[in-house]
Design a protein around this motif. Structure first.
Motif, mmCIF file in Angstrom:
data_model
loop_
_atom_site.group_PDB
_atom_site.id
_atom_site.type_symbol
_atom_site.label_atom_id
_atom_site.label_comp_id
_atom_site.label_asym_id
_atom_site.label_seq_id
_atom_site.Cartn_x
_atom_site.Cartn_y
_atom_site.Cartn_z
ATOM 1 N N CYS A 268 -3.402 0.872 -8.962
ATOM 2 C CA CYS A 268 -3.792 1.823 -9.996
ATOM 3 C C CYS A 268 -4.496 1.128 -11.170
ATOM 4 O O CYS A 268 -3.984 0.156 -11.710
ATOM 5 C CB CYS A 268 -2.547 2.547 -10.518
ATOM 6 N N HIS B 46 -2.349 1.612 -14.771
ATOM 7 C CA HIS B 46 -1.105 0.921 -15.161
ATOM 8 C C HIS B 46 -0.973 -0.337 -14.318
ATOM 9 O O HIS B 46 -1.557 -0.451 -13.248
ATOM 10 C CB HIS B 46 0.108 1.849 -15.039
ATOM 11 N N CYS C 184 -1.886 9.003 -8.982
ATOM 12 C CA CYS C 184 -1.047 7.804 -8.958
ATOM 13 C C CYS C 184 0.419 8.231 -8.983
ATOM 14 O O CYS C 184 0.851 8.919 -9.900
ATOM 15 C CB CYS C 184 -1.354 6.907 -10.146
ATOM 16 N N CYS D 252 2.257 6.189 -12.268
ATOM 17 C CA CYS D 252 2.182 6.570 -13.680
ATOM 18 C C CYS D 252 1.805 8.029 -13.863
ATOM 19 O O CYS D 252 1.752 8.523 -14.984
ATOM 20 C CB CYS D 252 1.195 5.670 -14.423
HETATM 21 ZN ZN LIG Z 1 -0.838 4.466 -12.172
#
Ligand SMILES: [Zn+2]
Length: 602
Positions: free
Chosen positions: A40, A43, A61, A64
């Protein structure tokens, strides 16, 4: 500019653009089943939980909660507006928007002052370069560079320049062009004198290296002195446009090469990047005199998973390489380390040994991260001494224990056994002990750095039943307009228990008023709220049956409606306990009856 792009154009862009292609510019994606997965970009993670659906043209995702369509991806990642994202995408698929597009690189709309800071840097970069290559004033600086191995080609490529030996040239140059001195001071180009409030130039009689941001805007300078003047390198201070913890030198020029070669080379300083470039090594980047930050790492992760660290081969450089390597490894990168002989730095090495040797014997012969650590822990030890030898072996076994793959552990244990004529079995035993001791210590919380591609999704069952039912109903509503109306009918004036879910339904009703066909990506654009957008992307990623049977539909509705009743029952139960404690038995009987009645309705 907000209303300049026509609705039809937006639809046209959405249909022409492929989300997988766009996101691939930022995230390395691997196909798994119908979807693509990667690390991702929003994050820090070492296990991929970021997924992209080509069918639905959305991303999500699980880690997050980021999610949306191709427009929201660019908006969040680049920090740009919807219109700016549309302009970018239109350019990608050659759709003519028929509007005037502002030319500021990188798209982000800046305040007048920040734009002036960038403009001043841009002007000065061109002027400094002109002074160096075309004028008599810059001739001694040019000769100095050529004598030190710089080529005309790299002077042009890196836009190297020269600042005049004057106290107020830049001040006059900029104020004549209506730049405000206050802002030019804030940009770090001139300095205010305490005593009388007048200004003087920061850079005087120096070779000027422009620093670019990821879009190629000039945002700072580093000035190298030609003589014994200190400091040898004078950098622009941190300003509103220059944040060292975010900037990687040469990132904008190196990006294509990094993507092609699938690895980046991290140098200690920008002079190394320029030297390596002369040797045909074009995927080099460097931090601006700071240690590697999480922001640098996030930027790198958008393009690459393998980093070769090429720091100075002196003591300080090796220590710094060890720290940077650990930091990168924790972030999930594959690491190699390129070492030079005799404690040289890349520039010195190239001057002494030539470009071919640098390419083949330094970069081409990079060590694996583990092999580097074998060398690292050896330093300062006399392995002829038993004490040093044992300490060294223990350190190495500890490092081996961190490796995920049994084959790798076996390989390095064998290497260790043969070097010190030890029994492999004994080493394996010790490695296991260290492994379990470490595991106990970290309480099993620490995850290994390189896990196989495995996507961790929060289990649906963990959510309360009514939440799951609402999510499943929304998933079907997104796919089928008819379901939206059916659900409305069955709810008979009641609403979903989760406010956000109800809000999504409200948006859906609006959306289907002027769209006959379901289109999740278009719907995501239609939704105004980021949080809801994420939620829709999350729901879309659930796997559901293609058809919703009447039985399923009524079951889900029942679960939604039951929740209100369950709340009511709970309330009554509390009340019942209360009156029982007060020994009001007739009232208790009434309440118990009500509870029974409510239960029958479930
Ligand atoms: Zn993420």
């Amino acid at each position: 500019m907000a209303d300049l792009i026509a609705e039809e154009k937006i639809d046209q862009i959405r249909q022409a653009v492929d989300i997988v292609e766009v996101i691939s510019d930022y995230v390395q994606l691997k196909k798994q089943g119908r979807n693509y997965f990667g690390l991702c970009p929003f994050h820090g993670e070492s296990t991929p939980s970021f997924s992209v659906s080509p069918d639905k043209q959305i991303f999500h995702c699980f880690g997050c909660g980021a999610g949306g369509n191709v427009f929201s991806f660019l908006m969040e990642l680049e920090g740009i507006s919807f219109q700016e994202a549309a302009i970018k995408l239109a350019a990608k698929v050659n759709i003519d928007l028929g509007i005037n597009i502002p030319s500021s690189k990188g798209g982000k709309k800046l305040s007048k002052e920040l734009q002036a800071m960038l403009d001043a840097h841009e002007l000065l970069r061109k002027f400094y370069h002109h002074l160096l290559v075309n004028t008599k004033e810059g001739q001694h600086a040019l000769e100095y560079l050529l004598n030190r191995g710089f080529t005309q080609e790299s002077i042009d490529k890196f836009q190297i320049g020269y600042s005049l030996n004057s106290w107020d040239f830049v001040y006059k140059f900029l104020t004549k062009r209506d730049f405000s001195p206050e802002w030019m001071e804030k940009a770090g180009l001139i300095i205010k004198r305490e005593r009388d409030g007048t200004y003087f130039d920061r850079f005087r009689d120096r070779i000027m290296f422009p620093i670019f941001d990821r879009h190629g805007n000039t945002i700072a300078f580093s000035g190298r002195s030609l003589g014994p003047d200190e400091p040898k390198y004078l950098n622009s201070p941190e300003t509103a446009i220059f944040n060292k913890s975010k900037i990687l030198y040469n990132y904008h020029l190196a990006k294509p090469s990094i993507k092609k070669l699938q690895y980046a080379i991290l140098f200690e300083g920008f002079a190394d990047v320029i030297a390596a470039d002369r040797a045909g090594v074009e995927n080099g980047i460097a931090t601006m005199g700071t240690a590697l930050t999480d922001e640098h790492i996030a930027l790198l992760r958008q393009n690459v998973q393998t980093i070769t660290i090429c720091y100075d081969s002196d003591k300080a450089g090796i220590e710094a390489a060890y720290r940077a390597g650990n930091h990168l490894q924790e972030a999930g990168f594959q690491i190699k380390v390129a070492m030079m002989t005799d404690g040289l730095d890349p520039d010195e090495y190239i001057q002494k040994n030539g470009t071919d040797k640098f390419r083949n014997e330094v970069i081409g012969a990079s060590l694996t991260w583990m092999a580097f650590k074998f060398l690292y822990f050896r330093r300062g030890k006399n392995l002829q001494l038993e004490g040093d030898q044992l300490a060294y072996i223990e350190q190495i076994i500890k490092e081996i224990s961190k490796l995920d793959k049994a084959v790798e552990r076996d390989h390095y244990l064998r290497q260790l056994a043969s070097e010190f004529s030890l029994s492999l079995e004994a080493l394996k035993q010790q490695q296991k002990q260290i492994y379990f001791a470490d595991k106990r210590k970290s309480n099993g919380l620490k995850e290994p750095a390189h896990k196989p591609l495995l996507v961790v999704k929060p289990a649906e069952e963990l959510k309360p039943k009514y939440v799951t039912a609402e999510r499943r109903l929304i998933a079907h509503m997104l796919k089928n307009r008819e379901v939206v109306y059916k659900v409305q009918e069955l709810l008979a004036g009641q609403t979903f228990n989760t406010d956000e879910h109800q809000a999504i339904i409200t948006y859906l009703l609006g959306f289907f008023e002027d769209h006959t066909e379901p289109d999740t990506s278009a719907f995501l654009t239609y939704i105004q709220d980021d949080n809801l957008r994420r939620m829709v992307a999350d729901i879309e990623m659930m796997s559901i049956n293609d058809e919703l049977t009447d039985q399923e539909l009524t079951d889900y509705i029942k679960q939604v409606l039951n929740y209100q009743k369950l709340l009511k029952i709970k309330e009554k139960e509390v009340e019942l306990k209360e009156v029982e404690r007060e020994k009001d038995f007739s009232k208790a009987a009434v309440i118990a009856n009500e509870i029974n009645h409510l239960r029958k309705l479930l």
